[in-house]
Design an enzyme around this catalytic site. Structure first.
Site, PDB file in Angstrom:
ATOM      1  N   CYS A 146      22.502  30.177  12.270  1.00  0.00           N
ATOM      2  CA  CYS A 146      23.465  31.117  12.842  1.00  0.00           C
ATOM      3  C   CYS A 146      22.788  32.191  13.680  1.00  0.00           C
ATOM      4  O   CYS A 146      23.423  32.911  14.427  1.00  0.00           O
ATOM      5  CB  CYS A 146      24.279  31.773  11.726  1.00  0.00           C
ATOM      6  SG  CYS A 146      25.235  30.610  10.746  1.00  0.00           S
TER       7      CYS A 146
ATOM      8  N   GLN B 130      24.855  28.513  -0.049  1.00  0.00           N
ATOM      9  CA  GLN B 130      23.599  27.788  -0.243  1.00  0.00           C
ATOM     10  C   GLN B 130      23.392  27.298  -1.667  1.00  0.00           C
ATOM     11  O   GLN B 130      22.576  26.411  -1.907  1.00  0.00           O
ATOM     12  CB  GLN B 130      22.409  28.665   0.171  1.00  0.00           C
ATOM     13  CG  GLN B 130      22.269  28.870   1.666  1.00  0.00           C
ATOM     14  CD  GLN B 130      21.945  27.589   2.436  1.00  0.00           C
ATOM     15  OE1 GLN B 130      21.422  26.640   1.882  1.00  0.00           O
ATOM     16  NE2 GLN B 130      22.261  27.577   3.722  1.00  0.00           N
TER      17      GLN B 130
END
Length: 376
Positions: free
Chosen positions: A325, A177
């Site tokens: 996810c 990220q």
């Protein structure tokens, strides 16, 4: 459509697409082949390694390509564990890691390895004193993410890295990220390995990379693997790697200017939903030094996150209730379980994550719809 789920994935850039097409047409050969097309493809691979290494301030032979962030985490951690497990029986991670990291450490627990899952405060930040308390004489491996995907909290990697380095503890960080948003200097962070991914930075899906320091020992996971010094089996995806590298180079241009713009967009959006008053809670860290501006974690009292997501979707506004996810599971993510005390609080959470094409008008309209939905 207003797309505000960039922390899950980004659209591939035109430049990355064009690079993929060119590489697919002209550099299609197997990099291990001894003929001229194979050598040309291998030269492109070397160039990509060198360009990524420049962005991370490391050596080109410390870059290994994978199929994405999840595989990068698995391969980095397992190869480091196999080579160094004789040094101890204790490892450290955090309670808010990506599922791929937690999956690996749960497997270690099944093998009898002791794992410490560090807690975080209500901003999602790890206390360095807790890290020091958790460190033992038999601790040999640690993995702590750089930025949390759901609330955007930035962990103090340099502090953590210095602590682990002093004690010869191998340190890995999931930087999926943060890569392309925060400058990552591997020597300054004292990290031994990091994981990054292509589709978070406007590159193609199915490509990622690992920085793995030459200063640490690692072992082949699968015997007889020849590609990439044995780190990962299989013919390399040269078009994907070239496209990923192009996206990486592109996103690092004017990095500071984009960060400043992102903070302006974030602050404008939060001000626009401020009329919600005490019902509103913005997750993450209050200090800019510990917060990624592109990710905004939100909860509104009386509104479930899933209801907000579905309601905005009817207005062609795409947001998330957390990590993609985990989206097919009803259980809260590890980050939500760590930050919220009650299930009711966890169910309120939703996430806005914007990107380089997001406009002030996009966020203004989104804020208006959030206010309207909250009054229904």
């Amino acid at each position: 459509m207003i797309y505000l789920d960039h922390a899950a994935t980004t659209p591939i850039s035109e430049n990355a697409v064009n690079t993929w097409i060119k590489a697919n047409d002209s550099f299609f050969a197997n990099t291990s082949s001894l003929h001229e097309p194979g050598e040309v493809a291998n030269q492109l691979l070397t160039t990509c390694q060198r360009q990524l290494a420049t962005l991370l301030d490391c050596q080109s032979d410390e870059i290994y390509f994978t199929s994405g962030g999840t595989e990068s985490n698995h391969l980095a951690l397992e190869s480091l564990y196999l080579a160094n497990k004789h040094k101890g029986n204790h490892v450290i991670t955090s309670s808010i890691e990506h599922p791929s990291v937690h999956s690996f450490f749960h497997q270690l627990e099944e093998k009898g390895v002791e794992v410490t899952y560090l807690p975080v405060d209500h901003h999602g930040l790890i206390d360095i004193e807790e890290v020091k308390k958790a460190t033992r004489n038999d601790t040999f491996l640690a993995s702590i993410q750089h930025v949390n995907a759901e609330i955007g909290t930035i962990q103090p990697l340099a502090q953590l890295g210095d602590w682990f380095k002093e004690r010869a503890i191998i340190f890995h960080s999931d930087c999926v990220q943060s890569f392309g948003k925060i400058p990552i200097n591997t020597p300054a962070f004292s990290v031994d390995a990091i994981s990054i991914s292509s589709h978070k930075i406007y590159g193609p899906k199915g490509v990622g990379a690992v920085f793995l320091s030459n200063k640490v020992n690692w072992s082949k996971i699968r015997p007889l693997t020849s590609h990439q010094q044995g780190f990962r089996p299989g013919t390399l995806n040269i078009p994907g790697i070239a496209s990923f590298t192009q996206a990486s180079v592109d996103i690092h241009e004017q990095l500071e200017d984009r960060r400043i713009q992102a903070w302006s967009l974030r602050e404008g959006f939060i001000s626009a939903i401020a009329p919600l008053g005490d019902k509103l809670r913005i997750e993450g860290h209050p200090l800019k030094s510990n917060q990624l501006p592109w990710i905004i974690g939100i909860s509104i009292k009386g509104i479930q996150g899933q209801y907000m997501m579905l309601s905005l979707d009817r207005h062609n506004i795409c947001i998330s209730t957390g990590s993609a996810c985990q989206s097919e599971e009803f259980d809260a993510s590890s980050a939500m379980n760590s930050i919220y005390l009650s299930e009711q609080d966890r169910l309120r959470f939703f996430r806005i994550s914007f990107g380089k094409h997001t406009t002030k008008q996009d966020l203004s309209l989104t804020a208006t719809k959030i206010l309207e939905i909250s009054k229904e």
